[in-house]
Write a protein that holds these residues in place. Structure first.
Motif, PDB file in Angstrom:
ATOM      1  N   LEU A 177       2.080 -10.163  -6.406  1.00 44.14           N
ATOM      2  CA  LEU A 177       1.510  -8.953  -5.804  1.00 44.14           C
ATOM      3  C   LEU A 177       0.518  -9.313  -4.700  1.00 44.14           C
ATOM      4  O   LEU A 177       0.452  -8.629  -3.668  1.00 44.14           O
ATOM      5  CB  LEU A 177       0.825  -8.114  -6.882  1.00 44.14           C
ATOM      6  CG  LEU A 177       1.752  -7.416  -7.875  1.00 44.14           C
ATOM      7  CD1 LEU A 177       0.963  -6.829  -9.041  1.00 44.14           C
ATOM      8  CD2 LEU A 177       2.559  -6.317  -7.178  1.00 44.14           C
ATOM      9  N   CYS A 178      -0.248 -10.375  -4.895  1.00 42.77           N
ATOM     10  CA  CYS A 178      -1.170 -10.834  -3.857  1.00 42.77           C
ATOM     11  C   CYS A 178      -0.398 -11.246  -2.602  1.00 42.77           C
ATOM     12  O   CYS A 178      -0.815 -10.953  -1.477  1.00 42.77           O
ATOM     13  CB  CYS A 178      -1.998 -12.014  -4.359  1.00 42.77           C
ATOM     14  SG  CYS A 178      -3.225 -11.604  -5.621  1.00 42.77           S
ATOM     15  N   ALA A 179       0.723 -11.916  -2.799  1.00 42.84           N
ATOM     16  CA  ALA A 179       1.542 -12.346  -1.662  1.00 42.84           C
ATOM     17  C   ALA A 179       2.103 -11.145  -0.906  1.00 42.84           C
ATOM     18  O   ALA A 179       2.217 -11.167   0.326  1.00 42.84           O
ATOM     19  CB  ALA A 179       2.676 -13.243  -2.148  1.00 42.84           C
ATOM     20  N   ALA A 180       2.427 -10.086  -1.628  1.00 46.49           N
ATOM     21  CA  ALA A 180       3.045  -8.914  -1.012  1.00 46.49           C
ATOM     22  C   ALA A 180       2.036  -7.999  -0.343  1.00 46.49           C
ATOM     23  O   ALA A 180       2.344  -7.361   0.676  1.00 46.49           O
ATOM     24  CB  ALA A 180       3.838  -8.136  -2.066  1.00 46.49           C
ATOM     25  N   HIS A 181       0.819  -7.924  -0.892  1.00 47.70           N
ATOM     26  CA  HIS A 181      -0.128  -6.907  -0.429  1.00 47.70           C
ATOM     27  C   HIS A 181      -1.417  -7.468   0.165  1.00 47.70           C
ATOM     28  O   HIS A 181      -2.259  -6.697   0.632  1.00 47.70           O
ATOM     29  CB  HIS A 181      -0.461  -5.960  -1.588  1.00 47.70           C
ATOM     30  CG  HIS A 181       0.740  -5.230  -2.117  1.00 47.70           C
ATOM     31  ND1 HIS A 181       1.309  -4.165  -1.454  1.00 47.70           N
ATOM     32  CD2 HIS A 181       1.498  -5.435  -3.223  1.00 47.70           C
ATOM     33  CE1 HIS A 181       2.357  -3.726  -2.139  1.00 47.70           C
ATOM     34  NE2 HIS A 181       2.494  -4.475  -3.217  1.00 47.70           N
ATOM     35  N   GLY A 182      -1.566  -8.782   0.160  1.00 50.45           N
ATOM     36  CA  GLY A 182      -2.679  -9.421   0.852  1.00 50.45           C
ATOM     37  C   GLY A 182      -4.042  -8.888   0.462  1.00 50.45           C
ATOM     38  O   GLY A 182      -4.357  -8.736  -0.720  1.00 50.45           O
ATOM     39  N   PRO A 183      -4.899  -8.572   1.442  1.00 49.38           N
ATOM     40  CA  PRO A 183      -6.283  -8.184   1.164  1.00 49.38           C
ATOM     41  C   PRO A 183      -6.460  -6.830   0.489  1.00 49.38           C
ATOM     42  O   PRO A 183      -7.573  -6.476   0.131  1.00 49.38           O
ATOM     43  CB  PRO A 183      -6.939  -8.190   2.556  1.00 49.38           C
ATOM     44  CG  PRO A 183      -5.813  -8.043   3.514  1.00 49.38           C
ATOM     45  CD  PRO A 183      -4.630  -8.704   2.883  1.00 49.38           C
ATOM     46  N   ARG A 184      -5.386  -6.085   0.292  1.00 50.88           N
ATOM     47  CA  ARG A 184      -5.525  -4.805  -0.416  1.00 50.88           C
ATOM     48  C   ARG A 184      -5.688  -5.001  -1.918  1.00 50.88           C
ATOM     49  O   ARG A 184      -6.087  -4.073  -2.630  1.00 50.88           O
ATOM     50  CB  ARG A 184      -4.306  -3.916  -0.143  1.00 50.88           C
ATOM     51  CG  ARG A 184      -4.262  -3.370   1.285  1.00 50.88           C
ATOM     52  CD  ARG A 184      -3.042  -2.499   1.472  1.00 50.88           C
ATOM     53  NE  ARG A 184      -2.950  -1.508   0.414  1.00 50.88           N
ATOM     54  CZ  ARG A 184      -1.799  -1.113  -0.140  1.00 50.88           C
ATOM     55  NH1 ARG A 184      -0.660  -1.655   0.251  1.00 50.88           N
ATOM     56  NH2 ARG A 184      -1.795  -0.202  -1.079  1.00 50.88           N
ATOM     57  N   LEU A 185      -5.390  -6.188  -2.416  1.00 51.57           N
ATOM     58  CA  LEU A 185      -5.483  -6.455  -3.851  1.00 51.57           C
ATOM     59  C   LEU A 185      -6.564  -7.501  -4.104  1.00 51.57           C
ATOM     60  O   LEU A 185      -6.461  -8.641  -3.665  1.00 51.57           O
ATOM     61  CB  LEU A 185      -4.135  -6.954  -4.391  1.00 51.57           C
ATOM     62  CG  LEU A 185      -4.091  -7.286  -5.891  1.00 51.57           C
ATOM     63  CD1 LEU A 185      -4.481  -6.088  -6.733  1.00 51.57           C
ATOM     64  CD2 LEU A 185      -2.702  -7.787  -6.286  1.00 51.57           C
ATOM     65  N   GLU A 186      -7.599  -7.083  -4.802  1.00 51.85           N
ATOM     66  CA  GLU A 186      -8.682  -7.995  -5.178  1.00 51.85           C
ATOM     67  C   GLU A 186      -8.493  -8.451  -6.614  1.00 51.85           C
ATOM     68  O   GLU A 186      -8.199  -7.641  -7.500  1.00 51.85           O
ATOM     69  CB  GLU A 186     -10.041  -7.296  -5.033  1.00 51.85           C
ATOM     70  CG  GLU A 186     -11.220  -8.130  -5.512  1.00 51.85           C
ATOM     71  CD  GLU A 186     -12.541  -7.388  -5.420  1.00 51.85           C
ATOM     72  OE1 GLU A 186     -13.516  -7.824  -6.076  1.00 51.85           O
ATOM     73  OE2 GLU A 186     -12.610  -6.365  -4.699  1.00 51.85           O
ATOM     74  N   VAL A 187      -8.679  -9.746  -6.851  1.00 52.78           N
ATOM     75  CA  VAL A 187      -8.631 -10.305  -8.196  1.00 52.78           C
ATOM     76  C   VAL A 187     -10.048 -10.685  -8.601  1.00 52.78           C
ATOM     77  O   VAL A 187     -10.730 -11.414  -7.865  1.00 52.78           O
ATOM     78  CB  VAL A 187      -7.709 -11.534  -8.264  1.00 52.78           C
ATOM     79  CG1 VAL A 187      -7.692 -12.099  -9.680  1.00 52.78           C
ATOM     80  CG2 VAL A 187      -6.296 -11.160  -7.823  1.00 52.78           C
ATOM     81  N   ARG A 188     -10.473 -10.187  -9.759  1.00 53.97           N
ATOM     82  CA  ARG A 188     -11.840 -10.438 -10.215  1.00 53.97           C
ATOM     83  C   ARG A 188     -11.842 -11.023 -11.623  1.00 53.97           C
ATOM     84  O   ARG A 188     -11.179 -10.508 -12.525  1.00 53.97           O
ATOM     85  CB  ARG A 188     -12.657  -9.141 -10.209  1.00 53.97           C
ATOM     86  CG  ARG A 188     -14.094  -9.315 -10.698  1.00 53.97           C
ATOM     87  CD  ARG A 188     -14.831  -7.991 -10.730  1.00 53.97           C
ATOM     88  NE  ARG A 188     -16.232  -8.166 -11.103  1.00 53.97           N
ATOM     89  CZ  ARG A 188     -16.859  -7.472 -12.042  1.00 53.97           C
ATOM     90  NH1 ARG A 188     -16.209  -6.520 -12.710  1.00 53.97           N
ATOM     91  NH2 ARG A 188     -18.127  -7.705 -12.324  1.00 53.97           N
ATOM     92  N   ALA A 230       2.235   0.502  -3.658  1.00 54.83           N
ATOM     93  CA  ALA A 230       3.333   0.964  -2.814  1.00 54.83           C
ATOM     94  C   ALA A 230       3.120   2.380  -2.296  1.00 54.83           C
ATOM     95  O   ALA A 230       3.636   2.735  -1.228  1.00 54.83           O
ATOM     96  CB  ALA A 230       4.648   0.891  -3.592  1.00 54.83           C
ATOM     97  N   SER A 231       2.350   3.178  -3.024  1.00 53.51           N
ATOM     98  CA  SER A 231       2.232   4.598  -2.696  1.00 53.51           C
ATOM     99  C   SER A 231       0.982   4.952  -1.899  1.00 53.51           C
ATOM    100  O   SER A 231       0.853   6.080  -1.433  1.00 53.51           O
ATOM    101  CB  SER A 231       2.260   5.436  -3.981  1.00 53.51           C
ATOM    102  OG  SER A 231       1.153   5.119  -4.814  1.00 53.51           O
TER     103      SER A 231
END
Length: 341
Positions: A50-61, A23-24
């Motif tokens: 969080l993936c739904a809210a922030h799309g490609p900014r959040l990577e899951v590994r 968010a920041s």
């Protein structure tokens, strides 16, 4: 800028730290797990939100999964909104075909051995991909025909043996390409057919020459550990702006003259490089050279290239490095710290 990584966050971490960071700032964030017990259902549910809210900014590994704990592809059913997914450094994998249920993927990275990845690369849902990275040291050769049918692909990184690169000609929107561990029998002429290619990296293969390698559009070229390579014809890259060459012990000379727009050069561990021509004929602003014992580093600054602004010259010998740094300071040139770009 490299994305921040957060290892095996708790549910509280996801609801506070991860949420607050996303968010920041506009920076990307990687959330990663190395064992199944780290991601029970509530954590996957929070992560998917969080993936739904922030799309490609959040990577899951997902990585690791040692000690008889394979990664189960059925886990992915709990992440329907993931945009950026990395499955690499995995020692055991089951049910990877469940990857086909993810409909919002923009970026996918796969790195696992002893598994035929060709059925995965042919999954229909991968047609949404903008970026694909595949790494495999041991396994079936990759058939790139399914990859060539990905209509939105902009970046492709292949660190595995393939049945050939010719299918890549269909990827006319490709802007970044990395090819590692390609044998000498794999020719590179397809690169010249990619009109929008800007970033090209080649390495960790074996070949004495690359006469077929050329690109009118490439601006950034990175060459690393192409075993046996004797030379590089830079006239084949007239648009080059940034050149990086590492660990090439048989390249004895380089002529930068054809690359009039070249503004950044990094050379590391070129043991026989004795001639570096054209430094005063190009727009060189940044110069970094590390351990090239046959090259007279002080001579490169006497006089310096007219447009040079920053320099890092390191021989590895204290008696030479001190006068090199003193010369840099006397010329009023900045140093170069950290990552080279």
């Amino acid at each position: 800028m490299l994305a921040q990584r957060l290892e095996s966050p708790s549910l509280h971490d996801l609801q506070t730290t991860v949420t607050e960071r996303l968010a920041s700032t506009e920076a990307a964030l990687v959330v990663q797990f190395s064992a199944p017990e780290q991601y029970p259902a509530p954590i996957l549910a929070a992560l998917d939100a969080l993936c739904a809210a922030h799309g490609p900014r959040l990577e899951v590994r997902f990585w690791g999964h040692f000690a008889g704990q394979p990664f189960d592809g059925r886990t992915l059913a709990s992440l329907p909104h993931v945009h950026v997914l990395t499955l690499d450094c995995l020692y055991q994998v089951e049910n990877l075909e469940r990857l086909g249920g993810l409909t919002q993927l923009h970026s996918l990275a796969l790195g696992m051995d002893r598994l035929d990845l060709n059925p995965v690369l042919a999954l229909d849902n991968l047609r949404t991909l903008r970026s694909l990275r595949v790494a495999q040291e041991i396994g079936t050769k990759l058939d790139l025909h399914p990859v060539s049918q990905l209509p939105h692909l902009q970046a492709l990184h292949v660190n595995a043996k393939t049945t050939g690169l010719a299918p890549l000609q269909a990827l006319q929107g490709l802007t970044a390409l990395s090819l590692y561990r390609q044998p000498a029998s794999t020719t590179l002429e397809v690169i010249a057919t990619l009109p929008g290619l800007r970033d090209l990296a080649i390495g960790f293969g074996s070949r004495e020459g690359m006469p077929e390698l050329s690109s009118q559009s490439t601006t950034h070229l990175h060459l690393c550990r192409a075993r046996g390579l004797q030379g590089l014809d830079l006239a084949q890259f007239p648009s080059l702006e940034v050149l990086q060459i590492e660990d090439q012990p048989h390249i004895a000379s380089l002529d930068l003259t054809p690359c009039k727009d070249l503004h950044a050069l990094r050379l590391e561990n070129l043991k026989t490089l004795a001639q570096l021509a054209g430094t005063h004929e190009v727009a060189l602003r940044k110069l970094s050279i590390y351990k090239t014992p046959a090259l007279d580093l002080l001579a490169l600054l006497d006089p310096p290239p007219p447009s040079l602004q920053a320099v890092r010259l390191i021989s590895g010998k204290r008696g030479l490095d001190r006068p090199l740094d003193a010369r840099r300071i006397a010329l009023g040139l900045a140093g170069i710290d950290g990552l080279f770009a």
